[in-house]
Each structure stands twice: as structure tokens, then as C-alpha cells.
Design a protein around this motif. Structure first.
Motif, PDB file in Angstrom:
ATOM      1  N   GLY A 114       0.829  -1.202   0.050  1.00 45.68           N
ATOM      2  CA  GLY A 114      -0.035   0.014  -0.184  1.00 45.68           C
ATOM      3  C   GLY A 114       0.842   1.379  -0.066  1.00 45.68           C
ATOM      4  O   GLY A 114       0.087   2.301   0.381  1.00 45.68           O
ATOM      5  N   ARG A 115       2.081   1.187  -0.247  1.00 49.51           N
ATOM      6  CA  ARG A 115       2.937   2.340  -0.185  1.00 49.51           C
ATOM      7  C   ARG A 115       3.657   2.389  -1.723  1.00 49.51           C
ATOM      8  O   ARG A 115       3.691   1.487  -2.414  1.00 49.51           O
ATOM      9  N   PHE A 116       4.415   3.674  -2.007  1.00 49.66           N
ATOM     10  CA  PHE A 116       5.023   3.672  -2.980  1.00 49.66           C
ATOM     11  C   PHE A 116       6.565   3.670  -2.910  1.00 49.66           C
ATOM     12  O   PHE A 116       7.319   4.095  -1.996  1.00 49.66           O
ATOM     13  N   THR A 117       7.347   3.204  -4.112  1.00 50.04           N
ATOM     14  CA  THR A 117       8.719   3.550  -4.162  1.00 50.04           C
ATOM     15  C   THR A 117       8.780   3.742  -5.746  1.00 50.04           C
ATOM     16  O   THR A 117       8.357   3.103  -6.546  1.00 50.04           O
ATOM     17  N   LEU A 118       9.085   5.031  -5.847  1.00 49.88           N
ATOM     18  CA  LEU A 118       9.410   5.465  -7.348  1.00 49.88           C
ATOM     19  C   LEU A 118      10.812   4.878  -8.109  1.00 49.88           C
ATOM     20  O   LEU A 118      11.736   5.146  -7.473  1.00 49.88           O
ATOM     21  N   GLY A 119      10.226   4.048  -9.264  1.00 45.03           N
ATOM     22  CA  GLY A 119      11.634   3.749  -9.917  1.00 45.03           C
ATOM     23  C   GLY A 119      11.767   4.693 -10.902  1.00 45.03           C
ATOM     24  O   GLY A 119      11.436   5.806 -11.255  1.00 45.03           O
ATOM     25  N   SER A 120      12.662   4.358 -11.980  1.00 49.81           N
ATOM     26  CA  SER A 120      13.339   5.266 -12.964  1.00 49.81           C
ATOM     27  C   SER A 120      12.187   5.688 -13.975  1.00 49.81           C
ATOM     28  O   SER A 120      11.781   6.989 -14.595  1.00 49.81           O
ATOM     29  N   LEU A 135      -0.324   6.733 -10.449  1.00 42.48           N
ATOM     30  CA  LEU A 135       0.676   5.907  -9.714  1.00 42.48           C
ATOM     31  C   LEU A 135      -0.212   4.999  -8.957  1.00 42.48           C
ATOM     32  O   LEU A 135      -0.906   5.273  -7.722  1.00 42.48           O
ATOM     33  N   ALA A 136      -0.132   3.646  -9.109  1.00 46.00           N
ATOM     34  CA  ALA A 136      -0.652   2.502  -8.529  1.00 46.00           C
ATOM     35  C   ALA A 136       0.192   2.008  -7.324  1.00 46.00           C
ATOM     36  O   ALA A 136       1.292   1.446  -7.542  1.00 46.00           O
ATOM     37  N   PRO A 137      -0.249   2.083  -6.112  1.00 41.17           N
ATOM     38  CA  PRO A 137       0.537   1.668  -4.836  1.00 41.17           C
ATOM     39  C   PRO A 137       0.808   0.213  -5.016  1.00 41.17           C
ATOM     40  O   PRO A 137      -0.121  -0.603  -5.632  1.00 41.17           O
ATOM     41  N   VAL A 138       1.738  -0.455  -4.415  1.00 42.17           N
ATOM     42  CA  VAL A 138       1.787  -1.984  -4.231  1.00 42.17           C
ATOM     43  C   VAL A 138       0.703  -2.417  -3.575  1.00 42.17           C
ATOM     44  O   VAL A 138       0.121  -1.944  -2.643  1.00 42.17           O
ATOM     45  N   GLY A 139       0.190  -3.608  -4.030  1.00 40.75           N
ATOM     46  CA  GLY A 139      -0.781  -4.205  -3.680  1.00 40.75           C
ATOM     47  C   GLY A 139      -2.374  -3.780  -4.341  1.00 40.75           C
ATOM     48  O   GLY A 139      -3.421  -4.323  -3.908  1.00 40.75           O
ATOM     49  N   SER A 140      -2.199  -2.913  -5.512  1.00 45.65           N
ATOM     50  CA  SER A 140      -3.525  -2.483  -5.980  1.00 45.65           C
ATOM     51  C   SER A 140      -4.398  -3.679  -6.559  1.00 45.65           C
ATOM     52  O   SER A 140      -5.654  -3.534  -6.803  1.00 45.65           O
ATOM     53  N   ARG A 141      -3.509  -4.650  -7.182  1.00 42.68           N
ATOM     54  CA  ARG A 141      -4.213  -5.659  -7.712  1.00 42.68           C
ATOM     55  C   ARG A 141      -5.121  -6.644  -6.803  1.00 42.68           C
ATOM     56  O   ARG A 141      -6.022  -7.239  -7.126  1.00 42.68           O
ATOM     57  N   ASP A 142      -4.647  -6.674  -5.412  1.00 46.30           N
ATOM     58  CA  ASP A 142      -5.411  -7.288  -4.299  1.00 46.30           C
ATOM     59  C   ASP A 142      -6.847  -6.650  -4.203  1.00 46.30           C
ATOM     60  O   ASP A 142      -7.621  -7.401  -3.822  1.00 46.30           O
TER      61      ASP A 142
END
Length: 298
Positions: A114-120, A135-142
Motif C-alpha cells: 500500500g505504499r510507493f517506491t518510485l523507480g526510474s 501511480l498505483a501503489p503496491v498491492g492495488s491488484r489485491d
């Protein structure tokens, strides 16, 4: 309306697709699922292996087919395989050619649930795109897995400050809420904008006054059946203020670009970047001086 989903067969790619499905169902848009491969004409010291190139193409086609199969039948979607020197540039070019009104990507690996880490890729898009970037946070697919039909966006939260461009962002949020027929929450960041050492009562009073102004403006420009509320985010740090707010799993947040952005372009500002560290829901960054958002029928 056409929305570009930056897809890869990874958790981040599936998060982006899940968010795209949710937003498309809310707004009635179609999805263009784009997968970017390295440019076939890139310089190389050794000749490319035709067999390997064919394997990459077949793998990419299979991934896109699987992504298309995951899109519910009530949403129009099409896949595209793009060759470019970078994933970000490929998405920007696809958005230009397909006239996409929004680019949707997932967070990089390494972020907490549920949090963000921005890549390149995200960093490039958030400092150069001419259309909004979601930006879709981690776990959006859940969330999509929990609701097989994909659900819809439940609420728009708009982070409104007092700096240049805030009024255009407010207009954008009103457009989204009106066209999607969903509630709008206006979060005043005035208290966070105060210089270090400002008196807390004074900052709170300014925030309350600002919240009342934006609430009156939004209420005037929205149908009576759309709920509009305001909240004041307060805390010693922006991250603290964000963490104190209540978030609905299916809502999204609209933020504006930094005043450093060139007109009609994105540039992720320091406030938005700090919000991302605690934000558990998708964020949509809107270009400077633009009200073209995911809810704009044009």
C-alpha cells in the motif's frame, strides 16, 4: 477517453492494470495496454540473435494476451507492443500517438504494502509528461482480486494548497467528480505550507478559512447530489499529516505539479513527493495549468 496502462508481467504491471480497470469503469474510458521492448534498431557491438528477438516478441505477445484476458468484458481494451529506447519514452510516445488522456503505472518493487517506491520510469514520467500520470501503489491488484468486477473509484480527494496553480487543480477535481458522479473531498494543506516556526493557531485559522473558500467554490460548481467535504491535514511533517487522514481503499488522490514545471507539463513537487511516502491509495499528478484529467470527456 483513452487511458494508457504501462504494462509488464510483474506485480507492478498488474497493479497498474488493476487501477486502470477501476478508473476506466468509473469514467467510461477505454484502456490501451502498452508493453515496451528495447528498440530493435539500438546500437550493439554483437549482432542480435534472431532467435532471441523472436522469443522476446512471442513472450511479449503472450503477456499482452494474458493482460487483455484479465480485463472485464464491460471495459473496452486493446494491447500495443512498442519498441523504444526506454520504457518511459515508449509510454510517452504511445500516449501522443493514441491521444491518451492519462498514463497509469505501478510502483517500483521494494515498497511496503500500500505504499510507493518510485523507480526510474515513474521519475521520468513525473518530470516530463504532458498528461496526468496515475501511480498505483503496491498491492492495488489485491483490491481487484477482492472485487472480481473491478469496482469503481469511491471518492476523489484533492490536495489543495494556496500556491500558484491550486485553483486549476481544484477545477480539475471538480471536473472529475462531476463526470464520474462520485464524492469529492478537499484536503487543505495550508497548515503545512506555513514557514517554520509559524504559530499553530494562526496556521489553523488560515487553513479553516481556506477550506471554507474551496468548499463554497466546489459546492457552487457541482450538482447537489455529489457530496463535497473538506478536511484540514495537520502535522509536524507532511508525512504525519497524510497518515492522520482516513483513506478509503478505492479512492484516488489528485495533486498538482510543482510551480517549477513548464506550462502543460508535469513536475513532481516536494509536497507530493512527501505525500507518496505515506499515501496508501493511488495518486494522480496533474500537469501545470491544465484541467484535462481522467474525468474530462474531451
Amino acid at each position: 477517453m483513452r487511458y494508457i496502462v504501462g504494462y509488464t508481467d510483474t506485480p507492478a504491471g498488474r497493479d497498474a492494470l488493476a487501477l486502470g480497470i477501476r478508473i476506466a469503469r468509473t469514467t467510461g474510458a477505454r484502456l490501451d495496454i502498452v508493453l515496451v521492448l528495447a528498440n530493435e534498431e539500438r546500437p550493439t557491438i554483437t549482432p542480435a540473435d534472431p532467435g532471441y528477438e523472436r522469443f522476446l516478441r512471442e513472450t511479449a505477445d503472450r503477456w499482452l494476451a494474458e493482460a487483455l484476458d484479465a480485463v472485464p468484458a464491460d471495459i473496452t481494451a486493446k494491447t500495443h507492443l512498442v519498441y523504444d529506447e526506454s520504457f518511459a519514452e515508449g509510454l510517452l510516445e504511445a500516449s501522443r500517438i493514441l491521444e491518451g488522456g492519462l498514463i497509469i503505472i505501478g510502483a517500483a518493487r521494494g515498497g511496503l504494502l500500500g505504499r510507493f517506491t518510485l523507480g526510474s520510469v515513474a521519475n521520468t514520467l513525473l518530470h516530463s509528461a504532458v498528461v496526468p500520470v496515475a501511480l498505483a501503489p503496491v498491492g492495488s491488484r489485491d483490491l481487484l482480486d477482492a472485487q472480481p468486477t473491478g469496482g469503481t473509484v469511491s471518492r476523489i480527494t484533492c490536495a489543495i494548497g494556496t500556491r500558484a496553480g491550486a485553483h486549476q487543480l481544484l477545477d480539475a477535481a471538480i471536473v472529475v467528480a462531476k463526470n464520474a458522479v462520485i464524492p469529492l473531498r478537499l484536503v487543505s494543506l495550508v497548515a503545512l505550507d506555513q514557514p517554520e516556526g509559524a504559530e499553530h493557531p494562526e496556521a489553523t485559522a488560515r487553513a479553516e478559512s481556506h477550506a471554507a473558500e474551496v468548499l463554497a467554490y466546489a459546492t457552487e460548481h457541482l450538482p447537489k447530489d455529489i457530496d463535497v467535504t473538506t478536511e484540514i491535514a495537520s502535522g509536524t511533517r507532511i508525512e504525519d499529516a497524510v497518515s492522520h487522514l482516513e483513506w478509503k481503499p478505492a479512492e484516488i488522490v489528485l495533486v498538482g505539479s510543482s510551480r517549477l514545471a513548464t506550462p502543460k507539463h508535469l513536475f513532481l513537487g516536494s509536497t507530493a513527493a512527501k505525500m507518496l511516502r505515506e499515501l496508501p491509495v493511488p495518486m494522480v499528478v496533474v500537469p501545470r495549468d491544465s484541467v484535462l484529467t481522467l474525468g474530462d470527456p474531451t
